[in-house]
Design an enzyme around this catalytic site. Sequence first.
Site, PDB file in Angstrom:
ATOM      1  N   ASP A 169     -29.652   9.361 -32.218  1.00  0.00           N
ATOM      2  CA  ASP A 169     -30.039   9.156 -33.621  1.00  0.00           C
ATOM      3  C   ASP A 169     -31.393   8.458 -33.688  1.00  0.00           C
ATOM      4  O   ASP A 169     -31.592   7.399 -33.070  1.00  0.00           O
ATOM      5  CB  ASP A 169     -28.983   8.301 -34.344  1.00  0.00           C
ATOM      6  CG  ASP A 169     -27.672   9.052 -34.551  1.00  0.00           C
ATOM      7  OD1 ASP A 169     -27.614  10.259 -34.249  1.00  0.00           O
ATOM      8  OD2 ASP A 169     -26.703   8.429 -35.034  1.00  0.00           O
ATOM      9  N   LYS A 207     -21.348  13.074 -34.176  1.00  0.00           N
ATOM     10  CA  LYS A 207     -20.016  12.785 -34.724  1.00  0.00           C
ATOM     11  C   LYS A 207     -18.957  12.690 -33.623  1.00  0.00           C
ATOM     12  O   LYS A 207     -18.072  11.837 -33.671  1.00  0.00           O
ATOM     13  CB  LYS A 207     -19.636  13.846 -35.756  1.00  0.00           C
ATOM     14  CG  LYS A 207     -20.527  13.780 -36.974  1.00  0.00           C
ATOM     15  CD  LYS A 207     -20.073  14.699 -38.074  1.00  0.00           C
ATOM     16  CE  LYS A 207     -21.156  14.817 -39.133  1.00  0.00           C
ATOM     17  NZ  LYS A 207     -21.526  13.537 -39.734  1.00  0.00           N
ATOM     18  N   THR A 267     -11.840  10.859 -47.534  1.00  0.00           N
ATOM     19  CA  THR A 267     -12.517   9.563 -47.516  1.00  0.00           C
ATOM     20  C   THR A 267     -13.509   9.518 -48.675  1.00  0.00           C
ATOM     21  O   THR A 267     -14.297  10.442 -48.867  1.00  0.00           O
ATOM     22  CB  THR A 267     -13.232   9.331 -46.160  1.00  0.00           C
ATOM     23  OG1 THR A 267     -14.083  10.447 -45.886  1.00  0.00           O
ATOM     24  CG2 THR A 267     -12.242   9.202 -45.022  1.00  0.00           C
ATOM     25  N   GLY A 299     -15.708   6.814 -49.438  1.00  0.00           N
ATOM     26  CA  GLY A 299     -16.646   5.698 -49.285  1.00  0.00           C
ATOM     27  C   GLY A 299     -16.053   4.398 -49.812  1.00  0.00           C
ATOM     28  O   GLY A 299     -14.910   4.052 -49.515  1.00  0.00           O
ATOM     29  N   GLY A 347     -17.391   7.464 -41.486  1.00  0.00           N
ATOM     30  CA  GLY A 347     -16.387   8.528 -41.431  1.00  0.00           C
ATOM     31  C   GLY A 347     -15.907   8.743 -39.997  1.00  0.00           C
ATOM     32  O   GLY A 347     -14.717   8.983 -39.755  1.00  0.00           O
ATOM     33  N   ASP A 348     -16.830   8.642 -39.058  1.00  0.00           N
ATOM     34  CA  ASP A 348     -16.448   8.835 -37.648  1.00  0.00           C
ATOM     35  C   ASP A 348     -15.509   7.715 -37.193  1.00  0.00           C
ATOM     36  O   ASP A 348     -14.554   7.955 -36.452  1.00  0.00           O
ATOM     37  CB  ASP A 348     -17.700   8.848 -36.760  1.00  0.00           C
ATOM     38  CG  ASP A 348     -18.637   9.974 -37.144  1.00  0.00           C
ATOM     39  OD1 ASP A 348     -18.142  11.014 -37.620  1.00  0.00           O
ATOM     40  OD2 ASP A 348     -19.863   9.816 -36.988  1.00  0.00           O
ATOM     41  N   GLY A 385     -26.886   1.438 -37.332  1.00  0.00           N
ATOM     42  CA  GLY A 385     -26.532   2.315 -36.204  1.00  0.00           C
ATOM     43  C   GLY A 385     -25.085   2.740 -36.320  1.00  0.00           C
ATOM     44  O   GLY A 385     -24.225   1.928 -36.697  1.00  0.00           O
TER      45      GLY A 385
HETATM   46  O1  RIB Z   1     -21.626  10.940 -38.673  1.00  0.00           O
HETATM   47  C1  RIB Z   1     -22.810  10.331 -38.283  1.00  0.00           C
HETATM   48  C2  RIB Z   1     -23.514  11.154 -37.252  1.00  0.00           C
HETATM   49  O2  RIB Z   1     -23.922  12.360 -37.823  1.00  0.00           O
HETATM   50  C3  RIB Z   1     -24.774  10.510 -36.718  1.00  0.00           C
HETATM   51  O3  RIB Z   1     -24.549   9.675 -35.615  1.00  0.00           O
HETATM   52  C4  RIB Z   1     -25.653  11.694 -36.410  1.00  0.00           C
HETATM   53  O4  RIB Z   1     -25.817  11.928 -35.053  1.00  0.00           O
HETATM   54  C5  RIB Z   1     -25.006  12.874 -37.103  1.00  0.00           C
HETATM   55  O5  RIB Z   1     -24.518  13.750 -36.209  1.00  0.00           O
END
Ligand code: RIB
Length: 298
Positions: free
Chosen positions: A15, A42, A211, A213, A242-243, A278
Amino acid sequence: MKKPRITVLGSLNMDLVTVTEKMPLQGETIIGQAFSTFPGGKGANQAVAAARLGAEVYMLGKVGNDLFGIKLKEILTEENVNVDFVDVATNTETGTASIIISDDDNRIIVVPGANKEVTPEWVTSHEEQIRKSDILLLQLEIPLESVKVAAQIAKKHKIPVILNPAPYQILPTVLLKDVTYLTPNEHEFKQLLEEATKEEFDIIRAKSIITRGGEGVEFFLNTEKILVNAQKVDVVDTTGAGDTFNGAFAVELGKKRDIKEAVLFASIAGSLSVTKLGAQSGMPSLNAVKEIYELQKC
Ligand code: RIB
């Protein structure tokens, strides 16, 4: 209790994050506040979230033959994610995501690079790893056909599948049928329903954990609509929230938790993750989530 074994099949990105007070308009150049590189993608984000929460995590995916690829594998290893099945694609670069953070929100451009090389054949060659998992966690930053094949393999072996349908794409009916849960955000949920046939509409509605937020997480239990409120936190960067939710949800389902408990736990983890810059920096430890969970669950 035995650690749940989670396999994450998906993307790894570097990123490239710029923080700015306002988004530049078309044709405009502005001066930003800060720039940093962070591990992301993700798939990798979900793997790190699950590992921090105590799962045994296996990452399946590809990086390019470059410094970003080396760094991403190193970081996953430091986070206790098994990278034996993260291959190096020789003729393409590691995936990147250019992210602009402004006004508590983000805009992202992903260049998939090596993530595109995660082919259905390559996924099939990892059937044994999928078979040995408690949960398979998927997203949509690798080719859709590969996601489809992975879900088919998991179904064949009765392994529950969580599909985070992000970034949004139209999903084939067979994939909707093969997954156990869908975890769209509110926009993706709306888009999924807009394109759906009656049969697909019913599947999406029944399987979605949505989700929203800062407004929390919503899902249907039979006909009852359940809302789990989000925690109040100081938002620094929502990338990866979300991840984190998905990684945490996978861990709790892997422990055979009841759906309501799993959603509450995952929602707390997602809320805590936005307090640092991050995608992976703010992902919480098991103790940090447990502390709030114990207070809230009564
Ligand atoms: O969900 C966030 C991610 O989406 C970031 O880390 C970026 O790499 C994108 O893939």
